[in-house]
Design an enzyme around this catalytic site. Sequence first.
Site, mmCIF file in Angstrom:
data_model
loop_
_atom_site.group_PDB
_atom_site.id
_atom_site.type_symbol
_atom_site.label_atom_id
_atom_site.label_comp_id
_atom_site.label_asym_id
_atom_site.label_seq_id
_atom_site.Cartn_x
_atom_site.Cartn_y
_atom_site.Cartn_z
ATOM 1 N N HIS A 1 35.442 -17.794 13.233
ATOM 2 C CA HIS A 1 35.841 -18.376 11.968
ATOM 3 C C HIS A 1 35.733 -17.334 10.840
ATOM 4 O O HIS A 1 36.714 -16.648 10.556
ATOM 5 C CB HIS A 1 34.980 -19.614 11.705
ATOM 6 C CG HIS A 1 35.464 -20.469 10.579
ATOM 7 N ND1 HIS A 1 35.286 -21.826 10.545
ATOM 8 C CD2 HIS A 1 36.117 -20.151 9.449
ATOM 9 C CE1 HIS A 1 35.828 -22.302 9.425
ATOM 10 N NE2 HIS A 1 36.335 -21.302 8.759
ATOM 11 N N TYR B 1 14.486 -0.969 -9.102
ATOM 12 C CA TYR B 1 15.903 -0.688 -9.372
ATOM 13 C C TYR B 1 16.353 -1.521 -10.565
ATOM 14 O O TYR B 1 15.905 -2.647 -10.744
ATOM 15 C CB TYR B 1 16.736 -1.041 -8.143
ATOM 16 C CG TYR B 1 18.212 -0.757 -8.300
ATOM 17 C CD1 TYR B 1 18.755 0.476 -7.939
ATOM 18 C CD2 TYR B 1 19.070 -1.733 -8.801
ATOM 19 C CE1 TYR B 1 20.109 0.737 -8.071
ATOM 20 C CE2 TYR B 1 20.424 -1.479 -8.949
ATOM 21 C CZ TYR B 1 20.944 -0.245 -8.586
ATOM 22 O OH TYR B 1 22.287 -0.002 -8.724
ATOM 23 N N ASP C 1 20.276 -2.494 0.982
ATOM 24 C CA ASP C 1 20.034 -2.828 -0.422
ATOM 25 C C ASP C 1 20.191 -4.330 -0.683
ATOM 26 O O ASP C 1 19.624 -4.861 -1.640
ATOM 27 C CB ASP C 1 21.020 -2.065 -1.323
ATOM 28 C CG ASP C 1 20.568 -0.628 -1.576
ATOM 29 O OD1 ASP C 1 19.374 -0.329 -1.392
ATOM 30 O OD2 ASP C 1 21.418 0.202 -1.948
ATOM 31 N N HIS D 1 37.632 -15.910 4.190
ATOM 32 C CA HIS D 1 38.104 -15.300 5.431
ATOM 33 C C HIS D 1 38.329 -13.809 5.164
ATOM 34 O O HIS D 1 39.322 -13.242 5.615
ATOM 35 C CB HIS D 1 39.398 -15.964 5.909
ATOM 36 C CG HIS D 1 39.220 -17.358 6.399
ATOM 37 N ND1 HIS D 1 39.879 -17.861 7.501
ATOM 38 C CD2 HIS D 1 38.441 -18.375 5.957
ATOM 39 C CE1 HIS D 1 39.531 -19.136 7.690
ATOM 40 N NE2 HIS D 1 38.663 -19.467 6.761
#
Lengths: 229, 229, 229, 229
Positions: free
Chosen positions: C168, C224, C120, C97
Amino acid sequence: MYEALKQAAWAANLALPKANLCLATWGNASQVDRQAGVFAIKPSGVDYSSLRPEDMVVVRLSDGSVAEGELRPSSDTKTHLELYRAFPTIGGVVHTHSRWATIFAQAGREIPALGTTHADTFYGPVPCAPALTKEQIEGDYETNTGLVLAAACADCYESIPAGLVKAHGPFTWGRDAAGAVENAIILEEVAMMAYHSLALGAQPVDSYLLDKHYLRKHGPGAYYGQTGK
Amino acid sequence: MYEALKQAAWAANLALPKANLCLATWGNASQVDRQAGVFAIKPSGVDYSSLRPEDMVVVRLSDGSVAEGELRPSSDTKTHLELYRAFPTIGGVVHTHSRWATIFAQAGREIPALGTTHADTFYGPVPCAPALTKEQIEGDYETNTGLVLAAACADCYESIPAGLVKAHGPFTWGRDAAGAVENAIILEEVAMMAYHSLALGAQPVDSYLLDKHYLRKHGPGAYYGQTGK
Amino acid sequence: MYEALKQAAWAANLALPKANLCLATWGNASQVDRQAGVFAIKPSGVDYSSLRPEDMVVVRLSDGSVAEGELRPSSDTKTHLELYRAFPTIGGVVHTHSRWATIFAQAGREIPALGTTHADTFYGPVPCAPALTKEQIEGDYETNTGLVLAAACADCYESIPAGLVKAHGPFTWGRDAAGAVENAIILEEVAMMAYHSLALGAQPVDSYLLDKHYLRKHGPGAYYGQTGK
Amino acid sequence: MYEALKQAAWAANLALPKANLCLATWGNASQVDRQAGVFAIKPSGVDYSSLRPEDMVVVRLSDGSVAEGELRPSSDTKTHLELYRAFPTIGGVVHTHSRWATIFAQAGREIPALGTTHADTFYGPVPCAPALTKEQIEGDYETNTGLVLAAACADCYESIPAGLVKAHGPFTWGRDAAGAVENAIILEEVAMMAYHSLALGAQPVDSYLLDKHYLRKHGPGAYYGQTGK
């Protein structure tokens, strides 16, 4: 070779997560040695926690090739390179995705000078470079990022040591890597305050207040701190 | 000489970064000794981490000259001086660029009294002084900052121990430097809550609630805490 | 049995409060072993501080029954189960949450791709599933939550490893539980920046910038980091 | 006497600054012993850092007089007293000026139920009591605060263990002092998320989602956690 340079770049990289400017590996600092014609930068995608001075990658200013180092340099290396080329008096560069500066960058907005906190370090609004074109992105992207940012900051890079890349984030620079880190920390703070001040209706400061605060800290008439006392 | 005074000012300066009110060297605290006619203040541009009690600079109330100390006093010294002159019952002054109070200052807005948290310490809105004129800025800037702020707070400085300088940031004061620090901490907290409460449509509290809360903590009828039990 | 699996799920659960993604016991991580046909998940309502690897509950992918463990599994177990069924290439699931992702979920809004920080990791907006109907809530609620979320993310779950359940909060997934935690941390960061960028008028990034950033980190052309150097 | 009661109240008071719900001395927790007809509460204006279990003040439910203790009880004691009288099934009360709950209180607005995080603990919006009248404030202020709050929460105090006092801040309650602290922590979290969700256009959750989440954690059909497994 380049021990001192790598040490300085390494320390500046470690300072970024310590100052809460970086999540994960999102940030990099470099320092240049103009005489040697190289700069040292963070390797790409390596965790700050395991970073050692000897991991720094030394890159040539002439062509961006690696002069020393086992690892691949930061994916943003070519952007650093263009900034060093365009701004001959700077000694260090920092790139982060720090929250508030990135928020302005994502909105494509400059950070206006709304108070003396800003004016003490940045002598006017921090520019936001225009979005890169499709061609610039699909071409040599990292080089073009540097070119576009350097163009946006060309007229003010010495007195405003920071700039935003639209939809991306901030770059800062300084006398060396440590100075660029300091400016990144201050940029984040003034961006946070600018965001909320704008919501309360703040207007840019008068030019004479900007002059007063910037010049009492910088240049020949400075009287802040203990230097030249 | 002035050991106790310097010790008190030093402790108050250290309390500022500890309370997250200061980035870098942006903040200063001072404490006055009315009988000796001096106040002790932070030296200009020195890091909190290396600050020692003996680094504090002792300044004369009569003319702002240095009575004791090797270092240059804070660049805001003359502003402190004007506040001590204008507010004869205060014993300490603090200046910071704390985030939420500075946001109100940058917007040039007073901090309204929106709840009992505010009313417990500040008996009404915290004033924001008008912007200094070009002449005031280009003249004796720090003195004029103090004069403008003192004028804005003249009628309420004892019951509202804080004021904002437009486009700059907050000053607070108190019975001594520690009291001024306490008020700076509370100011920052109420500014943060005021900012967001305004966005939800909050209105200033009724005058009788302000009376109730301020007076149950302050003055002859106070019944908060253990004093006078 | 399942020692390594339980160890991995346990470590991922501990990482959640450490990354400030969870208050109290509000969050859970799981990891799947496709070959064994089971996943390990946090027990319901147990404090992170007292959680041990052996407390993890091992649940069968076939029918959601407990294969190993003394405690009752997380009340969200059936939601994890549906995600593992619907997304055959994922190895771990996380539910929290966390503040900013939950704020978007409560507003029933997707998190738009406003910058390269988002691009990204997430190759487009993070979807928000529609509200469950009265019947879906009063029926097999946790299973239906998984089904509704899986439907909303069906077309993009490999390149956008996160989704919101309206009113939620967020779910993320990844190559394993640790990867799902990483995505949960990044989701929270981009949600925070998206919220404030929207207030400044930000627009979704151009598709070619999204392509550039996602693909320089993911897939065959990635450059990367140090992998495949 | 009352050692266990004082110990419980003391621990709950210490938990408040630890959970970042209190600045300075702004907050207090109490626990009641219905059989003994007393409750233990924090002394007024004492720092949390120096607070000892034996400093707790034991107050009689019958008339609010001190049954045990050297110090003056919290200035909010009479408010706690009224809540214990009005809500016969509660065992502990907490009052803070926690930031986001206080922001709603300052705006005089209830905290709407915008998601399952809220619904897991609060079975509907957290009420905000109307402002006290001039007469109520100038009369027995702290008693009237309790009466007004108790009236606003009378119909829901068992399923919504929290309420706001307009222009002031939140009170929470629970099975004991520790339970009231837990609810204060959760209240602050849901208030923070509600504030920002409202800005994104969130609407209160459907009644059947509220039912589902509240009842899966509370009451005879609860299936969250390990109890009654």
